[in-house]
Design a protein around this motif. Structure first.
Motif, PDB file in Angstrom:
ATOM      1  N   LYS A 242       0.837  -1.205   0.000  1.00 28.89           N
ATOM      2  CA  LYS A 242       0.000   0.000   0.000  1.00 28.89           C
ATOM      3  C   LYS A 242       0.871   1.254   0.000  1.00 28.89           C
ATOM      4  O   LYS A 242       0.581   2.236  -0.696  1.00 28.89           O
ATOM      5  CB  LYS A 242      -0.938  -0.001   1.200  1.00 28.89           C
ATOM      6  CG  LYS A 242      -2.024  -1.073   1.133  1.00 28.89           C
ATOM      7  CD  LYS A 242      -2.942  -0.987   2.345  1.00 28.89           C
ATOM      8  CE  LYS A 242      -4.044  -2.043   2.264  1.00 28.89           C
ATOM      9  NZ  LYS A 242      -4.931  -1.977   3.467  1.00 28.89           N
TER      10      LYS A 242
ATOM     11  N   ARG B   1       2.418   1.639  -3.503  1.00 30.42           N
ATOM     12  CA  ARG B   1       1.430   2.060  -4.491  1.00 30.42           C
ATOM     13  C   ARG B   1       1.088   3.531  -4.318  1.00 30.42           C
ATOM     14  O   ARG B   1       1.019   4.299  -5.286  1.00 30.42           O
ATOM     15  CB  ARG B   1       0.164   1.212  -4.374  1.00 30.42           C
ATOM     16  CG  ARG B   1      -0.894   1.594  -5.419  1.00 30.42           C
ATOM     17  CD  ARG B   1      -2.242   0.975  -5.099  1.00 30.42           C
ATOM     18  NE  ARG B   1      -2.203  -0.472  -5.165  1.00 30.42           N
ATOM     19  CZ  ARG B   1      -2.649  -1.281  -4.206  1.00 30.42           C
ATOM     20  NH1 ARG B   1      -3.155  -0.771  -3.086  1.00 30.42           N
ATOM     21  NH2 ARG B   1      -2.588  -2.579  -4.348  1.00 30.42           N
ATOM     22  N   ALA B   2       0.906   3.949  -3.082  1.00 31.48           N
ATOM     23  CA  ALA B   2       0.548   5.346  -2.823  1.00 31.48           C
ATOM     24  C   ALA B   2       1.647   6.286  -3.304  1.00 31.48           C
ATOM     25  O   ALA B   2       1.366   7.323  -3.921  1.00 31.48           O
ATOM     26  CB  ALA B   2       0.283   5.556  -1.329  1.00 31.48           C
TER      27      ALA B   2
ATOM     28  N   GLN C 153       1.709   6.407  -7.154  1.00 31.06           N
ATOM     29  CA  GLN C 153       0.559   7.155  -7.681  1.00 31.06           C
ATOM     30  C   GLN C 153       0.782   8.655  -7.558  1.00 31.06           C
ATOM     31  O   GLN C 153       0.437   9.424  -8.461  1.00 31.06           O
ATOM     32  CB  GLN C 153      -0.715   6.727  -6.953  1.00 31.06           C
ATOM     33  CG  GLN C 153      -1.197   5.347  -7.361  1.00 31.06           C
ATOM     34  CD  GLN C 153      -2.382   4.875  -6.535  1.00 31.06           C
ATOM     35  OE1 GLN C 153      -2.625   5.375  -5.424  1.00 31.06           O
ATOM     36  NE2 GLN C 153      -3.136   3.913  -7.046  1.00 31.06           N
ATOM     37  N   THR C 154       1.360   9.093  -6.437  1.00 30.76           N
ATOM     38  CA  THR C 154       1.615  10.534  -6.281  1.00 30.76           C
ATOM     39  C   THR C 154       2.644  11.027  -7.292  1.00 30.76           C
ATOM     40  O   THR C 154       2.647  12.223  -7.632  1.00 30.76           O
ATOM     41  CB  THR C 154       2.119  10.856  -4.861  1.00 30.76           C
ATOM     42  OG1 THR C 154       3.389  10.225  -4.645  1.00 30.76           O
ATOM     43  CG2 THR C 154       1.121  10.413  -3.809  1.00 30.76           C
ATOM     44  N   GLN C 155       3.492  10.126  -7.777  1.00 32.87           N
ATOM     45  CA  GLN C 155       4.518  10.506  -8.747  1.00 32.87           C
ATOM     46  C   GLN C 155       4.054  10.312 -10.188  1.00 32.87           C
ATOM     47  O   GLN C 155       4.822  10.542 -11.121  1.00 32.87           O
ATOM     48  CB  GLN C 155       5.787   9.678  -8.512  1.00 32.87           C
ATOM     49  CG  GLN C 155       6.395   9.850  -7.123  1.00 32.87           C
ATOM     50  CD  GLN C 155       6.777  11.290  -6.841  1.00 32.87           C
ATOM     51  OE1 GLN C 155       7.477  11.916  -7.618  1.00 32.87           O
ATOM     52  NE2 GLN C 155       6.298  11.823  -5.710  1.00 32.87           N
ATOM     53  N   GLY C 156       2.826   9.861 -10.389  1.00 31.70           N
ATOM     54  CA  GLY C 156       2.298   9.665 -11.733  1.00 31.70           C
ATOM     55  C   GLY C 156       2.918   8.502 -12.474  1.00 31.70           C
ATOM     56  O   GLY C 156       2.949   8.484 -13.712  1.00 31.70           O
TER      57      GLY C 156
ATOM     58  N   GLY D 281       3.079   4.890 -14.036  1.00 36.73           N
ATOM     59  CA  GLY D 281       2.148   3.880 -14.531  1.00 36.73           C
ATOM     60  C   GLY D 281       2.817   2.596 -14.974  1.00 36.73           C
ATOM     61  O   GLY D 281       2.160   1.562 -15.112  1.00 36.73           O
TER      62      GLY D 281
ATOM     63  N   ARG E  39      -1.410  -2.071  -9.780  1.00 29.23           N
ATOM     64  CA  ARG E  39      -2.540  -1.492 -10.514  1.00 29.23           C
ATOM     65  C   ARG E  39      -2.324   0.004 -10.788  1.00 29.23           C
ATOM     66  O   ARG E  39      -3.111   0.859 -10.358  1.00 29.23           O
ATOM     67  CB  ARG E  39      -3.856  -1.720  -9.759  1.00 29.23           C
ATOM     68  CG  ARG E  39      -4.185  -3.169  -9.488  1.00 29.23           C
ATOM     69  CD  ARG E  39      -5.621  -3.343  -9.012  1.00 29.23           C
ATOM     70  NE  ARG E  39      -5.928  -2.539  -7.857  1.00 29.23           N
ATOM     71  CZ  ARG E  39      -5.683  -2.886  -6.591  1.00 29.23           C
ATOM     72  NH1 ARG E  39      -5.113  -4.054  -6.332  1.00 29.23           N
ATOM     73  NH2 ARG E  39      -6.018  -2.080  -5.591  1.00 29.23           N
ATOM     74  N   LEU E  40      -1.259   0.323 -11.499  1.00 33.82           N
ATOM     75  CA  LEU E  40      -0.891   1.714 -11.758  1.00 33.82           C
ATOM     76  C   LEU E  40      -1.460   2.180 -13.101  1.00 33.82           C
ATOM     77  O   LEU E  40      -1.637   1.374 -14.020  1.00 33.82           O
ATOM     78  CB  LEU E  40       0.624   1.860 -11.752  1.00 33.82           C
ATOM     79  CG  LEU E  40       1.323   1.466 -10.441  1.00 33.82           C
ATOM     80  CD1 LEU E  40       2.827   1.449 -10.637  1.00 33.82           C
ATOM     81  CD2 LEU E  40       0.929   2.417  -9.312  1.00 33.82           C
ATOM     82  N   ASP E  41      -1.690   3.483 -13.248  1.00 30.76           N
ATOM     83  CA  ASP E  41      -2.219   3.981 -14.516  1.00 30.76           C
ATOM     84  C   ASP E  41      -1.637   5.338 -14.900  1.00 30.76           C
ATOM     85  O   ASP E  41      -2.218   6.070 -15.708  1.00 30.76           O
ATOM     86  CB  ASP E  41      -3.748   4.067 -14.474  1.00 30.76           C
ATOM     87  CG  ASP E  41      -4.247   4.975 -13.355  1.00 30.76           C
ATOM     88  OD1 ASP E  41      -3.397   5.594 -12.656  1.00 30.76           O
ATOM     89  OD2 ASP E  41      -5.477   5.079 -13.182  1.00 30.76           O
ATOM     90  N   GLY E  42      -0.496   5.725 -14.330  1.00 33.83           N
ATOM     91  CA  GLY E  42       0.108   7.009 -14.656  1.00 33.83           C
ATOM     92  C   GLY E  42       0.864   6.967 -15.972  1.00 33.83           C
ATOM     93  O   GLY E  42       0.901   5.951 -16.681  1.00 33.83           O
TER      94      GLY E  42
END
Length: 418
Positions: free
Chosen positions: A358, A361-362, A365-368, A370, A391-394
């Motif tokens: 977790k 992932r967090a 995600q904050t760094q964009g 993907g 499960r990244l999408d940046g």
């Protein structure tokens, strides 16, 4: 289908002509092409053999380049064959050792013999399997300094029709590449190789001046240590583009004086006319350093090349970089400054996190981020499972390094240094 059934039809003129006339191999069209050739009157066995060789030629280009397009193969022989740029280095070592006649004991499809003969050194290539010997004969057909003999490598030196060591024009160097698989399984015990390692080491007592034995990259350092069974030999590991392709034990004039272990790093670079070529990035030798220092994570991470790790020379790269290990048992080096080495891949470290899915992932995600490349040493987490779980999408990319410091599992988020 046996190797003999695969190869024999293309050893005949009509089979060879069919093979040479085939278009570049395409797995999507191979079945249809085979059907059309049979409908046109070609014998089914000849069609099968030609298409098999066409497929193997395509697979061999990564190892042999354009030479593959005019060679024959067995599947097992291709798997064990030395990459041509690496074989050329073996041949050059024999040349520098002053060898004038090399016996290749268990020559397989003949790649090492090709490299030796290509340097103008006479080579007697010995192979006990008739189909493989026929393949080697075809592959060496244009090299006047090469002769293939059907026979057992372990009959050397008295039971083979090759010039005896110590006689005028006699054999003065030996190369042996033992078979290290049986029934599709890798044989970890060197005494189960064919020939066994102990027999190959005994070549040093046959009167030749140089010996090279190709071995598995995982071969033990203790072999060449003082008091070991190969004391007096040197062990050389080689990687190509980060892939450790071999270890070789060298003896006599072909060995590096005073060197127990070495690591050579080869890299593929663009060549003239758009072709690629393999060049040496560097060779590192054992100079008897003690353990590398251990310390905290700095701003940069360095992953030693696989050949360096196999040769046990990580401390030498750490000294070269002015760095320290993250953990005394893990082959990751860290520095505070952006230094590079041909013996390591280097990364800028952007974050050091305690392990936790977790939390990781967090942060990503904050760094964009993907897309991630996952590396690990000292971590039980499977890279592919981690990629799915994130499960990244940046839009950004990052390198995630899973490792540990002592008992603490940590994650480093990095970018490669160019």
């Amino acid at each position: 289908m046996s190797a003999a059934e695969d190869v024999t039809p293309v050893l005949h003129p009509d089979g060879w002509a069919l093979l040479e006339a085939l278009p570049p191999y395409d797995p999507a069209t191979a079945l249809g092409l085979g059907a059309r050739l049979r409908e046109a009157g070609a014998a089914p066995a000849t069609v099968a053999a030609a298409l098999t060789q066409s497929r193997l030629r395509a697979a061999a280009r990564g190892k042999l380049g354009g030479f593959a397009d005019h060679m024959l193969f067995t599947a097992e022989g291709l798997e064990q064959a030395t990459r041509l740029p690496v074989a050329a280095r073996h041949a050059d070592r024999f040349r520098r050792a002053g060898a004038t006649r090399v016996v290749d004991l268990g020559c397989g499809i003949g790649v090492d013999a090709m490299a030796v003969a290509g340097m103008g050194i006479a080579v007697d290539a010995v192979e006990r399997d008739p189909a493989t010997a026929a393949v080697a004969t075809v592959n060496l057909r244009h090299l006047e300094h090469a002769v293939v003999h059907l026979g057992d490598a372990e009959a050397f030196p008295d039971g083979l029709p090759v010039p005896r060591p110590g006689t005028p024009g006699g054999t003065d160097a030996a190369w042996v590449d033992p078979a290290r698989r049986r029934d599709g399984r890798r044989l970890k015990d060197p005494e189960q190789w064919s020939p066994a390692l102990s027999w190959a080491l005994g070549l040093a007592g046959t009167g030749v001046g140089s010996v090279g034995i190709k071995a598995a990259p995982g071969i033990e350092h203790a072999l060449v240590a003082p008091g070991g069974p190969a004391a007096g030999w040197s062990a050389a590991w080689t990687s190509v583009d980060g892939d450790v392709v071999e270890a070789v034990l060298w003896w006599g004039a072909a060995a590096e004086p005073g060197t127990l272990r070495s690591a050579t790093v080869l890299r593929t670079v663009p060549g003239a006319g758009g072709d690629e070529q393999v060049q040496e990035a560097g060779t590192l030798t054992d100079v008897g350093l003690g353990p590398a220092p251990v310390g905290p994570v700095g701003g940069y991470l360095h992953e030693p090349d696989g050949a360096v790790i196999r040769a046990g020379l990580v401390a030498h790269v750490a000294e070269q970089l002015g760095g320290r290990l993250l953990d005394p048992m893990i082959a990751y080096i860290t520095t505070d400054e952006p230094v590079t080495s041909p013996f390591a891949r280097s990364y800028a470290v952007h974050a050091v996190l305690p392990w936790g899915l977790k939390r990781l992932r967090a942060y990503l995600q904050t760094q964009g981020v993907g897309r991630v490349t996952v590396k690990r040493r000292g971590s039980p987490v499977e890279p592919e499972e981690l990629r799915r779980a994130l499960r990244l999408d940046g839009d950004r990319e990052a390198t995630v390094v899973l490792t540990r410091r002592g008992d603490e599992r940590i994650v480093l988020v990095c970018d490669p240094l160019v």
